[in-house]
Design a protein around this motif. Structure first.
Motif, PDB file in Angstrom:
ATOM      1  N   THR A  49      -0.966  -7.121   3.536  1.00  0.00           N
ATOM      2  CA  THR A  49      -0.911  -5.660   3.649  1.00  0.00           C
ATOM      3  C   THR A  49      -1.946  -5.158   4.643  1.00  0.00           C
ATOM      4  O   THR A  49      -1.652  -4.339   5.517  1.00  0.00           O
ATOM      5  CB  THR A  49      -1.152  -5.011   2.269  1.00  0.00           C
ATOM      6  N   LEU A  50      -3.167  -5.666   4.511  1.00  0.00           N
ATOM      7  CA  LEU A  50      -4.232  -5.242   5.408  1.00  0.00           C
ATOM      8  C   LEU A  50      -3.931  -5.648   6.851  1.00  0.00           C
ATOM      9  O   LEU A  50      -4.137  -4.863   7.777  1.00  0.00           O
ATOM     10  CB  LEU A  50      -5.559  -5.840   4.940  1.00  0.00           C
ATOM     11  N   TYR A  51      -3.395  -6.838   7.033  1.00  0.00           N
ATOM     12  CA  TYR A  51      -3.035  -7.312   8.367  1.00  0.00           C
ATOM     13  C   TYR A  51      -1.951  -6.426   8.976  1.00  0.00           C
ATOM     14  O   TYR A  51      -2.043  -6.024  10.145  1.00  0.00           O
ATOM     15  CB  TYR A  51      -2.555  -8.775   8.297  1.00  0.00           C
ATOM     16  N   ASN A  52      -0.908  -6.133   8.193  1.00  0.00           N
ATOM     17  CA  ASN A  52       0.185  -5.290   8.697  1.00  0.00           C
ATOM     18  C   ASN A  52      -0.298  -3.892   9.059  1.00  0.00           C
ATOM     19  O   ASN A  52       0.116  -3.315  10.072  1.00  0.00           O
ATOM     20  CB  ASN A  52       1.308  -5.207   7.673  1.00  0.00           C
ATOM     21  N   LYS A  53      -1.165  -3.323   8.250  1.00  0.00           N
ATOM     22  CA  LYS A  53      -1.692  -1.986   8.559  1.00  0.00           C
ATOM     23  C   LYS A  53      -2.565  -2.029   9.814  1.00  0.00           C
ATOM     24  O   LYS A  53      -2.521  -1.120  10.643  1.00  0.00           O
ATOM     25  CB  LYS A  53      -2.506  -1.442   7.379  1.00  0.00           C
ATOM     26  N   LEU A  57       2.258  -2.834  11.802  1.00  0.00           N
ATOM     27  CA  LEU A  57       3.573  -3.350  11.427  1.00  0.00           C
ATOM     28  C   LEU A  57       4.028  -2.724  10.117  1.00  0.00           C
ATOM     29  O   LEU A  57       3.215  -2.343   9.284  1.00  0.00           O
ATOM     30  CB  LEU A  57       3.513  -4.878  11.270  1.00  0.00           C
ATOM     31  N   HIS A  58       5.323  -2.640   9.919  1.00  0.00           N
ATOM     32  CA  HIS A  58       5.905  -2.121   8.668  1.00  0.00           C
ATOM     33  C   HIS A  58       5.341  -0.737   8.323  1.00  0.00           C
ATOM     34  O   HIS A  58       4.827  -0.529   7.238  1.00  0.00           O
ATOM     35  CB  HIS A  58       5.665  -3.083   7.502  1.00  0.00           C
ATOM     36  N   VAL A  59       5.451   0.189   9.231  1.00  0.00           N
ATOM     37  CA  VAL A  59       4.850   1.502   9.025  1.00  0.00           C
ATOM     38  C   VAL A  59       5.800   2.497   8.363  1.00  0.00           C
ATOM     39  O   VAL A  59       5.378   3.584   7.987  1.00  0.00           O
ATOM     40  CB  VAL A  59       4.341   2.101  10.359  1.00  0.00           C
ATOM     41  N   ARG A  60       7.077   2.124   8.227  1.00  0.00           N
ATOM     42  CA  ARG A  60       8.021   3.041   7.583  1.00  0.00           C
ATOM     43  C   ARG A  60       7.744   3.132   6.096  1.00  0.00           C
ATOM     44  O   ARG A  60       7.124   2.246   5.504  1.00  0.00           O
ATOM     45  CB  ARG A  60       9.456   2.582   7.805  1.00  0.00           C
TER      46      ARG A  60
END
Length: 186
Positions: A49-53, A57-60
């Protein structure tokens, strides 16, 4: 289908952190105070989660996207509120047909909705998303004494009214009630 999902605590770690903790962890990673792994363990946020934020990434939003945009929903809510102000409040079924009519007029077809008409669950979620602007209300009943008006009393009223306004020209007739009458002039 579960309408009001309630997560059992401890079954699966999902969103066991606050948005403030996430923002603070991201801030510390951005200024190179913590690594991603250290911030994840320090704040109790999953590394993925922290990596994606951090990478954007995956902001929807999570879940299925809504049928209408935020602006279209606001317009539907405003129209429903205006109908209520005019004395014609919309029921849940009316709101479904209201949305169907809007979609049909725009020429939009939603493939996963039968007959292009959203269901009652859509209305419930619309009300939940816009609870400050619109809400569901129950009609107020009148007292039993007011409801038990007889035919004879109505006929007597109109006979008296006919005698009272017999010589009054129609231009001098006004509709008036005690709504704005006050007992206390101060």
């Amino acid at each position: 289908m579960v309408r009001k999902y309630k997560r059992n605590i401890g079954v699966r770690r999902y969103r066991d952190y606050t948005d403030e903790n996430l923002e603070e962890a991201l801030q510390k990673v951005t200024v190179n105070e913590y690594s991603l792994r250290k911030a994840a363990s320090e704040y109790g946020i999953p590394f993925g989660t922290l990596y994606n934020k951090y990478k954007g990434l995956h902001v929807r939003k999570v879940g299925h996207p809504t049928i209408f945009s935020a602006q279209e929903e606001q317009n539907l809510v405003k129209c429903a509120a205006v109908c209520g102000d005019w004395g014609y409040p919309l029921s849940k079924e009316d709101m479904c047909f209201f949305a169907k009519n809007y979609l049909d007029n725009k020429g939009r077809t939603i493939p996963y909705i039968a007959d292009n008409k959203p269901g009652i669950d859509w209305v419930d979620s619309l009300l939940e998303r816009n609870k400050t602007e619109i809400c569901k209300r129950v009609a107020a009943n009148i007292k039993r004494a007011r409801a038990t008006v007889t035919l004879e009393s109505l006929e007597q009223y109109f006979k008296n009214l006919k005698l009272t306004i017999e010589d009054v020209p129609p231009s001098n007739l006004f509709n008036y009630d005690e709504t704005n009458m006050a007992d206390d002039p101060l």
